[in-house]
Enzyme design. Sequence first.
Site, PDB file in Angstrom:
ATOM      1  N   ASP A 237       0.812  -1.334  -0.023  1.00  0.00           N
ATOM      2  CA  ASP A 237       0.044   0.058  -0.002  1.00  0.00           C
ATOM      3  C   ASP A 237       0.848   1.386   0.085  1.00  0.00           C
ATOM      4  O   ASP A 237       0.567   2.054   0.590  1.00  0.00           O
ATOM      5  CB  ASP A 237      -0.956  -0.089   1.204  1.00  0.00           C
ATOM      6  CG  ASP A 237      -2.009  -1.225   1.004  1.00  0.00           C
ATOM      7  OD1 ASP A 237      -2.947  -0.806   0.642  1.00  0.00           O
ATOM      8  OD2 ASP A 237      -1.658  -2.430   1.523  1.00  0.00           O
TER       9      ASP A 237
ATOM     10  N   HIS B 213       0.764   3.552  -2.292  1.00  0.00           N
ATOM     11  CA  HIS B 213      -0.115   4.921  -2.595  1.00  0.00           C
ATOM     12  C   HIS B 213       0.749   6.156  -3.033  1.00  0.00           C
ATOM     13  O   HIS B 213       0.440   7.110  -2.405  1.00  0.00           O
ATOM     14  CB  HIS B 213      -0.953   4.840  -1.458  1.00  0.00           C
ATOM     15  CG  HIS B 213      -2.160   4.069  -1.274  1.00  0.00           C
ATOM     16  ND1 HIS B 213      -3.113   3.817  -2.408  1.00  0.00           N
ATOM     17  CD2 HIS B 213      -2.389   2.948  -0.478  1.00  0.00           C
ATOM     18  CE1 HIS B 213      -3.716   2.751  -2.183  1.00  0.00           C
ATOM     19  NE2 HIS B 213      -3.259   2.357  -1.059  1.00  0.00           N
TER      20      HIS B 213
ATOM     21  N   ASP C  69      -1.091  -2.104  -4.366  1.00  0.00           N
ATOM     22  CA  ASP C  69      -1.559  -0.848  -4.194  1.00  0.00           C
ATOM     23  C   ASP C  69      -0.587   0.285  -4.363  1.00  0.00           C
ATOM     24  O   ASP C  69      -0.316   1.104  -3.380  1.00  0.00           O
ATOM     25  CB  ASP C  69      -2.399  -0.622  -3.036  1.00  0.00           C
ATOM     26  CG  ASP C  69      -3.680  -0.615  -3.430  1.00  0.00           C
ATOM     27  OD1 ASP C  69      -4.033  -1.171  -4.240  1.00  0.00           O
ATOM     28  OD2 ASP C  69      -4.725  -0.533  -2.315  1.00  0.00           O
TER      29      ASP C  69
ATOM     30  N   ASN D 222      -5.976  -3.275  -5.879  1.00  0.00           N
ATOM     31  CA  ASN D 222      -7.152  -2.725  -6.487  1.00  0.00           C
ATOM     32  C   ASN D 222      -7.080  -1.537  -7.138  1.00  0.00           C
ATOM     33  O   ASN D 222      -7.404  -1.056  -8.175  1.00  0.00           O
ATOM     34  CB  ASN D 222      -8.272  -2.757  -5.513  1.00  0.00           C
ATOM     35  CG  ASN D 222      -8.155  -2.046  -4.313  1.00  0.00           C
ATOM     36  OD1 ASN D 222      -7.134  -2.487  -3.315  1.00  0.00           O
ATOM     37  ND2 ASN D 222      -8.687  -1.018  -4.107  1.00  0.00           N
ATOM     38  N   HIS D 223      -5.969  -0.631  -6.396  1.00  0.00           N
ATOM     39  CA  HIS D 223      -5.661   0.679  -7.114  1.00  0.00           C
ATOM     40  C   HIS D 223      -4.712   0.691  -8.273  1.00  0.00           C
ATOM     41  O   HIS D 223      -4.681   1.818  -8.837  1.00  0.00           O
ATOM     42  CB  HIS D 223      -5.240   1.428  -5.912  1.00  0.00           C
ATOM     43  CG  HIS D 223      -6.186   2.062  -5.005  1.00  0.00           C
ATOM     44  ND1 HIS D 223      -6.888   2.880  -5.251  1.00  0.00           N
ATOM     45  CD2 HIS D 223      -6.513   1.665  -3.534  1.00  0.00           C
ATOM     46  CE1 HIS D 223      -7.877   3.172  -4.442  1.00  0.00           C
ATOM     47  NE2 HIS D 223      -7.692   2.316  -3.452  1.00  0.00           N
TER      48      HIS D 223
ATOM     49  N   ASP E 123      -7.140   1.744 -10.994  1.00  0.00           N
ATOM     50  CA  ASP E 123      -7.745   3.100 -10.899  1.00  0.00           C
ATOM     51  C   ASP E 123      -7.545   3.796 -12.419  1.00  0.00           C
ATOM     52  O   ASP E 123      -8.304   4.645 -12.677  1.00  0.00           O
ATOM     53  CB  ASP E 123      -7.253   4.048  -9.737  1.00  0.00           C
ATOM     54  CG  ASP E 123      -7.585   3.681  -8.568  1.00  0.00           C
ATOM     55  OD1 ASP E 123      -8.334   2.788  -8.472  1.00  0.00           O
ATOM     56  OD2 ASP E 123      -6.893   3.912  -7.404  1.00  0.00           O
TER      57      ASP E 123
ATOM     58  N   HIS F 127      -3.016  -8.859  -2.079  1.00  0.00           N
ATOM     59  CA  HIS F 127      -3.643  -7.503  -1.866  1.00  0.00           C
ATOM     60  C   HIS F 127      -4.942  -7.944  -1.405  1.00  0.00           C
ATOM     61  O   HIS F 127      -5.892  -7.928  -2.290  1.00  0.00           O
ATOM     62  CB  HIS F 127      -3.625  -6.696  -2.956  1.00  0.00           C
ATOM     63  CG  HIS F 127      -4.029  -5.112  -2.557  1.00  0.00           C
ATOM     64  ND1 HIS F 127      -3.194  -4.461  -1.966  1.00  0.00           N
ATOM     65  CD2 HIS F 127      -5.001  -4.582  -2.684  1.00  0.00           C
ATOM     66  CE1 HIS F 127      -3.545  -3.231  -1.757  1.00  0.00           C
ATOM     67  NE2 HIS F 127      -4.909  -3.388  -1.949  1.00  0.00           N
TER      68      HIS F 127
ATOM     69  N   HIS G 100      -3.348  -4.245   1.763  1.00  0.00           N
ATOM     70  CA  HIS G 100      -5.119  -3.700   1.425  1.00  0.00           C
ATOM     71  C   HIS G 100      -5.679  -3.080   2.763  1.00  0.00           C
ATOM     72  O   HIS G 100      -6.332  -2.342   2.689  1.00  0.00           O
ATOM     73  CB  HIS G 100      -5.783  -4.788   0.926  1.00  0.00           C
ATOM     74  CG  HIS G 100      -7.072  -4.458   0.457  1.00  0.00           C
ATOM     75  ND1 HIS G 100      -7.498  -3.290  -0.277  1.00  0.00           N
ATOM     76  CD2 HIS G 100      -8.723  -5.212   0.644  1.00  0.00           C
ATOM     77  CE1 HIS G 100      -8.860  -3.238  -0.635  1.00  0.00           C
ATOM     78  NE2 HIS G 100      -9.563  -4.155   0.105  1.00  0.00           N
TER      79      HIS G 100
ATOM     80  N   GLN H 192      -4.180  -2.238   5.198  1.00  0.00           N
ATOM     81  CA  GLN H 192      -3.268  -0.905   5.605  1.00  0.00           C
ATOM     82  C   GLN H 192      -3.218  -1.120   7.107  1.00  0.00           C
ATOM     83  O   GLN H 192      -3.196  -0.085   7.791  1.00  0.00           O
ATOM     84  CB  GLN H 192      -3.651   0.149   5.032  1.00  0.00           C
ATOM     85  CG  GLN H 192      -3.744   0.218   3.585  1.00  0.00           C
ATOM     86  CD  GLN H 192      -3.978   1.531   2.989  1.00  0.00           C
ATOM     87  OE1 GLN H 192      -4.637   1.550   1.747  1.00  0.00           O
ATOM     88  NE2 GLN H 192      -3.543   2.719   3.508  1.00  0.00           N
TER      89      GLN H 192
ATOM     90  N   ARG I   3     -16.334  28.633   5.656  1.00  0.00           N
ATOM     91  CA  ARG I   3     -16.548  27.978   6.844  1.00  0.00           C
ATOM     92  C   ARG I   3     -18.043  28.511   7.513  1.00  0.00           C
ATOM     93  O   ARG I   3     -18.936  27.486   7.938  1.00  0.00           O
ATOM     94  CB  ARG I   3     -15.567  28.184   7.936  1.00  0.00           C
ATOM     95  CG  ARG I   3     -15.634  27.311   9.022  1.00  0.00           C
ATOM     96  CD  ARG I   3     -14.570  27.808   9.930  1.00  0.00           C
ATOM     97  NE  ARG I   3     -14.973  27.575  11.306  1.00  0.00           N
ATOM     98  CZ  ARG I   3     -13.980  26.129  11.851  1.00  0.00           C
ATOM     99  NH1 ARG I   3     -13.397  25.664  10.997  1.00  0.00           N
ATOM    100  NH2 ARG I   3     -14.322  25.735  12.866  1.00  0.00           N
TER     101      ARG I   3
ATOM    102  N   ARG J  69     -21.380  25.188   7.002  1.00  0.00           N
ATOM    103  CA  ARG J  69     -21.683  24.710   8.202  1.00  0.00           C
ATOM    104  C   ARG J  69     -23.221  25.250   8.390  1.00  0.00           C
ATOM    105  O   ARG J  69     -23.557  24.789   9.593  1.00  0.00           O
ATOM    106  CB  ARG J  69     -20.648  24.941   9.197  1.00  0.00           C
ATOM    107  CG  ARG J  69     -19.382  24.174   8.872  1.00  0.00           C
ATOM    108  CD  ARG J  69     -18.316  24.525   9.878  1.00  0.00           C
ATOM    109  NE  ARG J  69     -16.938  24.014   9.655  1.00  0.00           N
ATOM    110  CZ  ARG J  69     -15.987  23.335  10.409  1.00  0.00           C
ATOM    111  NH1 ARG J  69     -16.514  23.038  11.834  1.00  0.00           N
ATOM    112  NH2 ARG J  69     -14.954  22.898   9.849  1.00  0.00           N
TER     113      ARG J  69
ATOM    114  N   ARG K 165     -13.246  22.831   2.705  1.00  0.00           N
ATOM    115  CA  ARG K 165     -12.292  23.742   3.576  1.00  0.00           C
ATOM    116  C   ARG K 165     -11.892  25.047   2.797  1.00  0.00           C
ATOM    117  O   ARG K 165     -10.902  26.133   3.166  1.00  0.00           O
ATOM    118  CB  ARG K 165     -10.834  23.205   3.756  1.00  0.00           C
ATOM    119  CG  ARG K 165     -11.064  22.016   4.179  1.00  0.00           C
ATOM    120  CD  ARG K 165     -11.867  21.767   5.678  1.00  0.00           C
ATOM    121  NE  ARG K 165     -10.908  22.153   6.776  1.00  0.00           N
ATOM    122  CZ  ARG K 165     -11.196  22.207   8.037  1.00  0.00           C
ATOM    123  NH1 ARG K 165     -12.387  21.415   8.410  1.00  0.00           N
ATOM    124  NH2 ARG K 165     -10.629  22.577   9.018  1.00  0.00           N
TER     125      ARG K 165
HETATM  126 ZN   LIG Z   1      -6.306  -1.804  -1.466  1.00  0.00          ZN
END
Ligand SMILES: [Zn+2]
Length: 541
Positions: free
Chosen positions: A42, A44, A85, A117-118, A121, A218, A253, A255, A376, A380, A411
């Site tokens: 992972d 990433h 990943d 899986n990623h 993407d 994974h 996966h 993590q 903000r 909200r 934000r």
């Molecule tokens: Zn994953």
Amino acid sequence: MDKLNKIAGLAVILTSSLFSISSYATWQKDKTYNITILHTNDHHGRFWHNTEGEYGLAAQKTLVDQIRKEVNEKGGSLLLLSGGDINTGVPESDMLNAEPDFIGMSKIGYDAMALGNHEFDNPLSVLRQQQQWANFPLLSANLYEKKTNKRVFDPYALFDKQGLKIAVIGLTTEDTMIISNPKNFEGLEFRDPKIEAQKVINELKKTEKPDIIIAATHMGHYDNGQHGSNAPGDVELARFIQRGDLDMIVGGHSQNPVCMESINQSQKNYIPGTPCIPDQQNGTWIVQAHEWGKYVGRADFTFRNGLFTLINYQLIPVNLKKAEKDANGKTSYSNYTSEIVRDSEMVALLTPYQKKGEEKLNIVIGHSQIDLEGERDKVRYEQTNLGQLVVRAAMDRTDADFGVIGGGGIRASLKAGDLTYRDILTVQPFGNLIGYAEMKGQALINYITAVANRKVGSGGYPQWANITFTHHQDGSVTDIMIGGKPLDINKQYRFSLPDYHADGGDGYPILKHYINTGFVDAEVLKGYIEKNSPITADFLK
Ligand SMILES: [Zn+2]
């Protein structure tokens, strides 16, 4: 029993071992072989260290080189594996299709990785390109092309280490089908990895007769196989495989650092640098090194007369830092373990990519004809057009009927005009992940009611899309309309929301059956703006 004793009790298991029968072995009788398996998962997109100087491939290179040298000097062998990943999570890497990540991993000397899986993407063509960048095999035994009934990637790789034959099988979670973009694997299917693993092992035992079999997976590690709404993971795999057939699972996966506190129970708040006992199920060791290259897992085995024995296991932190606040509220960072110096060649290799990635964040990705409200004191308190846009992006990615997000997840505003990825990252800087849940009837009404009652002015105040209702003084909710039609009490609806809220953040009800796609919110919003540019007032009605 206190915790230390428990760990000491578990440590005894480390010396037990698994007998693999190998009548065709080329190893020498009564010779002890030393084999070290290093692993990460992972990743990433974390090719570069973070602002605190944690992890990154340059420090990882130094660490792996050191261990390699040590193992070589002792006459042992080493394999470096990844639980997959590699893709998705850091804009600088995403913008470059993870080229620096695959190039960097190749330089470190990875031997093989499981497809995560990623890796799906992006369209398959990008993954094929990544395969070219990598000088190591990308493995998945359970991904098939439906039409031809053939595997799309190599199911395993073989390694000869001092006459020992080691097979590494790759496996990918079946959940890829439901959490990734279906367009990226049209005509493909992920089959049950447990069954595919046993099939490959049975083949290998007949043909290649490996001395050691490792699965790089994974699939996730779930204590005692309690996988909830996820597809079954490594524990279930180990229990399924015929005892003695699989020596080790290098996972990913979920993590988490797989460090066991007691049988079937992992440590919940593992402290970097402290001892780690991996899981063992049905005679198979299961390891996982959290995420992002925060650790390199190190498993030292011996092999003697067919016996593969784990001698020592460690999760080695890569410049992880403890954050502490002083009396004035100022945060300072200190290393958990001694600092690993970054490899200068790797820094030189990766620096241009980091710069290029940063520049790419300034490229215009779309255009808005209207100011999009994310202040903000607005998000909200009332429904805003940016709230609408953010939620619609998540709905689009998850194919949901309606969607929600707490206003605190937005934000910044976006001014009318050109939009860059950097602008979008100011709106959603946290890297929350997008997912969905499905509900019907009273359960759905209860959920909507609970969320509608999050306090005005708080971060939980919901921004909704494609749903309207009347919210009464007493907190009740009536006249629910989804997609302009009255709620059908018998119909199951799908709604999108960030993982943060599904986990109970901002006081949202905790969702037990939540499908986390693993898509990062800002990336989802970017994709949606690209697809629907220009954003007009009409579009957001
Ligand atoms: Zn994953």
